[in-house]
Write an enzyme that holds these catalytic residues in place. Structure first.
Site, PDB file in Angstrom:
ATOM      1  CG  HIS A  90      -0.693  -8.625   0.564  1.00  0.00           C
ATOM      2  ND1 HIS A  90      -0.331  -7.304   0.583  1.00  0.00           N
ATOM      3  CD2 HIS A  90      -2.021  -8.628   0.319  1.00  0.00           C
ATOM      4  CE1 HIS A  90      -1.397  -6.547   0.372  1.00  0.00           C
ATOM      5  NE2 HIS A  90      -2.443  -7.340   0.208  1.00  0.00           N
ATOM      6  CE1 TYR A 139      -2.961  -3.121   0.632  1.00  0.00           C
ATOM      7  CE2 TYR A 139      -3.439  -2.311   2.819  1.00  0.00           C
ATOM      8  CZ  TYR A 139      -3.617  -3.250   1.833  1.00  0.00           C
ATOM      9  OH  TYR A 139      -4.470  -4.299   2.065  1.00  0.00           O
ATOM     10  CE  LYS A 192      -3.243  -7.066   4.707  1.00  0.00           C
ATOM     11  NZ  LYS A 192      -3.420  -5.627   4.449  1.00  0.00           N
TER      12      LYS A 192
END
Ligand code: A2P
Length: 273
Positions: free
Chosen positions: A107, A50, A74
């Protein structure tokens, strides 16, 4: 009403409702995390992918006064493998500005790389060292879960998967129950697409709530950990006002009817990565 928590198979616990920050720009993450903590959130979910762990860490420090906030991050697919996972975790801690995280997840299984079992062994080590208080996975199918358990004897605390009223993951949830793995829902609002659904609007109106609040309540009532994403402080606050009502059998039946064979929005974990 106090916010509910989920207890993991390792004895740790996590507030059932957290803030998701997928697609939140790094320079807005601190402000949004701070707004969320002020609204009562005690759980934030980010990921290396992200690219906003630094902003999340800053937001947690700004909000720190007295608030114990759990943070998940993650391991990205390109960093899978035993050594690479350990190195990637160090970098995540640096970006977050922390000595440990509460929950570290793989992830995606990325089965084409065939490195997820090695990556899991690295996470087991991080848990033993206490730097990841709990460890889990994301987007794992039952065969991926069974393999890592068989190879290490360590069951993930949680599996974070796409889950919303149009994609309810009933079979996977049954597997989680059997194995003692908590279920966590990403894209819990169907990326916002479910907010116009007439059946959901009806349930929401009955309780004097918004569709987003009704969906979040559905997740809590069926036992999911849930991390709605919003980049808007007012909606972040709204999404936390879900502890003063619960759904009845008629409401749950209305949600049940929305499950759809073609309800998946995101990638298929067997093919991704
Ligand atoms: P925004 O970030 O502008 O608030 P999901 O968590 O399923 O991925 O859904 C996230 C999407 O739903 C985002 O587009 C977000 O937009 C929107 N959203 C989140 N909370 C609300 C809310 N309470 N009302 C309306 N839209 C919402």
């Amino acid at each position: 009403m106090a916010q509910p928590t989920t207890t993991f198979n390792d004895g740790e616990s996590l507030p059932q409702l957290g803030l998701g920050v997928w697609q939140v720009p790094d320079d807005q993450a601190a402000m949004l995390v701070e707004a969320a903590v002020n609204a009562g959130y005690r759980h934030v979910d980010t990921a290396a992918a992200y690219q906003n762990e630094a902003g999340v860490g800053e937001g947690l420090r700004r909000a720190a006064a007295g608030a114990e906030v759990k943070v998940t991050t993650k391991l990205w697919n390109a960093s899978q493998g035993y050594d690479r996972a350990l190195r990637s975790f160090e970098k995540a801690l640096e970006r977050l500005g922390r000595e440990s995280v509460d929950l570290y997840l793989i992830h995606w299984p990325a089965p084409a790389q065939d490195l997820y079992a090695e990556s899991w062994k690295a996470l087991v080590r991080l848990k033993e060292e206490g730097r990841a208080k709990s460890i889990g996975v994301s987007n794992f199918n039952p065969d991926h879960l069974k393999r890592i358990i068989d190879e290490t004897g360590v069951t993930p605390a949680i599996n974070q998967v796409e889950l919303h009223p149009r994609f309810q993951q009933k079979a996977l949830r049954a597997v989680h129950k059997e194995l003692g793995i908590a279920t966590e829902a990403w894209s819990p609002l169907g990326q916002g697409r479910l907010l116009e659904d007439p059946a959901i609007a009806k349930v929401a109106a009955k309780h004097g709530k918004t569709p987003a609040q009704a969906i979040i309540r559905w997740h809590l009532d069926i036992g999911n950990v849930v991390i709605p994403k919003s980049a808007n402080p007012d909606r972040i606050r709204q999404n936390f006002e879900v502890f003063d009502f619960s759904l009845d059998a008629e409401d749950l039946a209305a949600f049940d009817g929305l499950d759809a064979a073609d309800g998946r929005i995101g990638p298929d974990p067997a093919k991704m990565g």
